[in-house]
Design a protein around this motif. Structure first.
Motif, PDB file in Angstrom:
ATOM      1  N   VAL A   1     -27.888  63.781 -15.170  1.00  0.00           N
ATOM      2  CA  VAL A   1     -26.686  63.483 -14.376  1.00  0.00           C
ATOM      3  C   VAL A   1     -26.630  64.403 -13.151  1.00  0.00           C
ATOM      4  N   LYS A   2     -26.953  65.670 -13.364  1.00  0.00           N
ATOM      5  CA  LYS A   2     -26.930  66.623 -12.244  1.00  0.00           C
ATOM      6  C   LYS A   2     -27.923  66.210 -11.164  1.00  0.00           C
TER       7      LYS A   2
ATOM      8  N   CYS B   1     -26.664  63.257  -9.203  1.00  0.00           N
ATOM      9  CA  CYS B   1     -25.579  63.635  -8.275  1.00  0.00           C
ATOM     10  C   CYS B   1     -26.141  64.407  -7.081  1.00  0.00           C
TER      11      CYS B   1
ATOM     12  N   PHE C   1     -21.337  72.072  -6.730  1.00  0.00           N
ATOM     13  CA  PHE C   1     -21.267  70.925  -7.634  1.00  0.00           C
ATOM     14  C   PHE C   1     -21.910  71.230  -8.977  1.00  0.00           C
ATOM     15  N   ASP C   2     -22.908  72.107  -8.957  1.00  0.00           N
ATOM     16  CA  ASP C   2     -23.561  72.475 -10.216  1.00  0.00           C
ATOM     17  C   ASP C   2     -22.537  73.099 -11.162  1.00  0.00           C
TER      18      ASP C   2
ATOM     19  N   LEU D   1     -20.037  70.271 -12.262  1.00  0.00           N
ATOM     20  CA  LEU D   1     -20.665  69.327 -13.186  1.00  0.00           C
ATOM     21  C   LEU D   1     -20.899  69.975 -14.541  1.00  0.00           C
ATOM     22  N   THR D   2     -21.322  71.250 -14.518  1.00  0.00           N
ATOM     23  CA  THR D   2     -21.541  71.956 -15.787  1.00  0.00           C
ATOM     24  C   THR D   2     -20.234  72.041 -16.552  1.00  0.00           C
TER      25      THR D   2
ATOM     26  N   LEU E   1     -19.476  68.564 -17.943  1.00  0.00           N
ATOM     27  CA  LEU E   1     -20.425  67.998 -18.910  1.00  0.00           C
ATOM     28  C   LEU E   1     -20.599  68.845 -20.170  1.00  0.00           C
TER      29      LEU E   1
END
Lengths: 262, 258
Positions: free
Chosen positions: A202-203, A206, A253-254, A257-258, A261
């Motif tokens: 997913v990362k 994105c 964003f990392d 997103l982490t 998720l």
């Protein structure tokens, strides 16, 4: 004092304008990507430019990242007598974090800058205007193939980075530091779950969209960039700006997103 | 026979920051005719073309193309209107990573569903019309300025547009190359009967091609009249322009052939 507030207001308006433009750019790009006609050749060409031509740099950085993880991981784990978990430590670090982030940063430096410069030059030499005047949608013709190529290439490059990184960790851990080969892979097999792979996938997906979005839109709107957007200097300045902004956004964003998720 | 206006600019105003470039332009472009827009440098002549093409939206006023206001058209409608346009940009705006052949073939590949064999026939015909056969595999950087303009013209004509725009078609070319471009223009217009809008500095030569000459002065279209009327006009602004740009040269040049 009034001049200060005037400048502040103008800067805020400019930034809001820029965000709005980038939002509209993303919208048009996604719509044109989904609308027919679908042409395969331009997408394959872009996959070659963005993906295939990034393979060497991904392999090179991947193997050294894995080797460094092997060294650092061994040193840390040996303090607790848990050297056997080196495989897990290397694999999880790569699959969940370093693989997607490092691959995205490498693609930004190699392909993102090229995309921004290419579209920027097309803009200042009136090639984008020429497309519009020929009733050819520049989003469909120029940007959409790059978006699809980014979405396809990034997860594949990330997977490649992970595999070569794990092999790099193996070379250091097993080859140099003498960890048991079976322990390296069996711990990895036991502890890496589908959720970890999913998170990395997913990362990378994105990041693929993010890189192409920022780099393409910066080049596309080079003529509207504050502080002299035209000419070679303008293109060079937006290209630098696009690479910096993409890199910062990847890291930002990392984190988000982490946190979503996990 | 009454003439029909295919493009109309009605009270078009445009400013960039504090500078007002167009101060209420009114202009009609007649079907099948060649309208040449002249005026001093930096007066906004190219801006008029950009407004008609929908590349720039006016601050106020209307830009009607076949009765539709292009300045208020949506993306799809704009594309439909532009489908009838052909444009030769000042620097030709060729795609520098494509060969001459691919540049001319691009509109056919993207806008039609013709098979490649048919596209080749049309491209070859257009390249022959421009006298540039044999350079198909060259890139724009490998050909001369005059050839680039002719490739640009071939690309602009390949879909047989109803209106063609030329932004400074001969700027940067020597006399022989300029005459070559004019000859190609004259030949293609006679064959294809398109409406042409030309922005040019090449006065008085460009008058030989013009049906109407529009003078842009101080952000306004001062006049849009035939070249003969333009040359003989007593209007002080037109006289000043004629004398500044042509001087004595004009009276001898007007008798000669291109």
């Amino acid at each position: 004092m009034i001049r200060f507030f005037e400048k502040l207001g103008a800067d805020v308006l400019y930034q809001v304008n820029q965000i709005g433009r980038m939002g509209i750019f993303l919208f048009y790009s996604v719509v044109s990507m989904l609308m027919p006609p679908y042409k395969v050749f331009p997408v394959v060409k872009q996959i070659y430019h963005i993906g295939a031509r990034s393979v060497f740099v991904i392999l090179f950085t991947g193997v050294f990242t894995g080797m460094v993880l092997g060294l650092q991981g061994y040193n840390t784990l040996s303090k607790f007598g848990a050297e056997g978990l080196l495989g897990t430590a290397v694999a999880l670090s790569l699959i969940r974090e370093l693989g997607p982030v490092m691959a995205a940063l490498m693609v930004t430096g190699r392909a993102g800058s090229a995309i921004c410069a290419e579209i920027g030059i097309m803009r200042i030499s009136e090639q984008i205007d020429a497309l519009e005047c020929m009733a050819i949608d520049p989003h469909k013709y120029v940007v959409a193939p790059k978006f699809i190529a980014g979405i396809v290439s990034l997860p594949l490059l990330t997977a490649l980075f992970n595999v070569i990184g794990i092999l790099g960790g193996y070379a250091v851990g097993v080859g140099l530091l003498g960890i048991n080969e079976g322990a390296y892979f069996s711990s990895m097999y036991n502890d890496v779950e589908f959720g970890d792979i999913y998170m990395g996938f997913v990362k990378s997906l994105c990041f693929g969209v993010l890189i192409i979005w920022i780099c393409s839109s910066k080049g596309y709107y080079v003529h509207l960039t504050k502080g002299g957007g035209f000419g070679a200097e303008g293109v060079s300045s937006v290209t630098t700006n696009a690479v910096v902004m993409s890199s910062v956004c990847i890291l930002l964003f990392d984190y988000f997103l982490t946190s979503v998720l996990l | 026979m009454s003439e029909k206006a295919v493009v109309q600019l009605i009270d078009v105003k445009k400013s960039y920051g504090p500078q007002q470039v167009l101060k209420g332009v009114n202009l009609s472009i007649m079907e099948g005719k060649t309208t040449v827009i002249v005026g001093g440098s930096g007066q906004g002549k190219s801006q008029i073309i950009k407004h008609i093409l929908g590349l720039v939206r006016p601050d106020s006023g209307k830009v009607l193309v076949y009765g539709k206001d292009i300045s208020r058209a949506g993306k799809r409608e704009l594309r439909a209107i532009r489908a009838g346009f052909g444009v030769l940009f000042q620097n030709a705006a060729l795609f520098d990573s494509m060969t001459v052949y691919d540049n001319v073939a691009l509109p056919l590949r993207e806008r039609t569903r013709l098979p490649e064999a048919e596209i080749k026939k049309i491209v070859d015909r257009n390249l022959a019309l421009m006298d540039i056969t044999g350079s198909d595999d060259k890139y724009p950087a490998q050909i001369s300025g005059g050839m680039r303009k002719r490739v640009g013209l071939a690309r602009a004509l390949v879909l047989e547009p109803r209106i063609i725009f030329f932004d400074e078609p001969t700027t940067g070319l020597d006399v022989a190359k300029s005459n070559e471009i004019y000859r190609v223009f004259f030949r293609t217009q006679t064959q294809l009967k398109y409406t042409a809008v030309i922005v040019s500095h090449d006065v008085p030569k460009i008058f030989k091609l013009a049906d109407y000459v529009a003078l842009l002065h101080n952000g306004l279209i001062h006049s849009c009249i035939t070249p003969e009327e333009f040359q003989l006009s007593d209007d002080p602004v037109i006289r000043e322009f004629v004398e500044t740009t042509m001087g004595q040269l004009y009276s001898s040049e007007m008798e000669g052939e291109l």
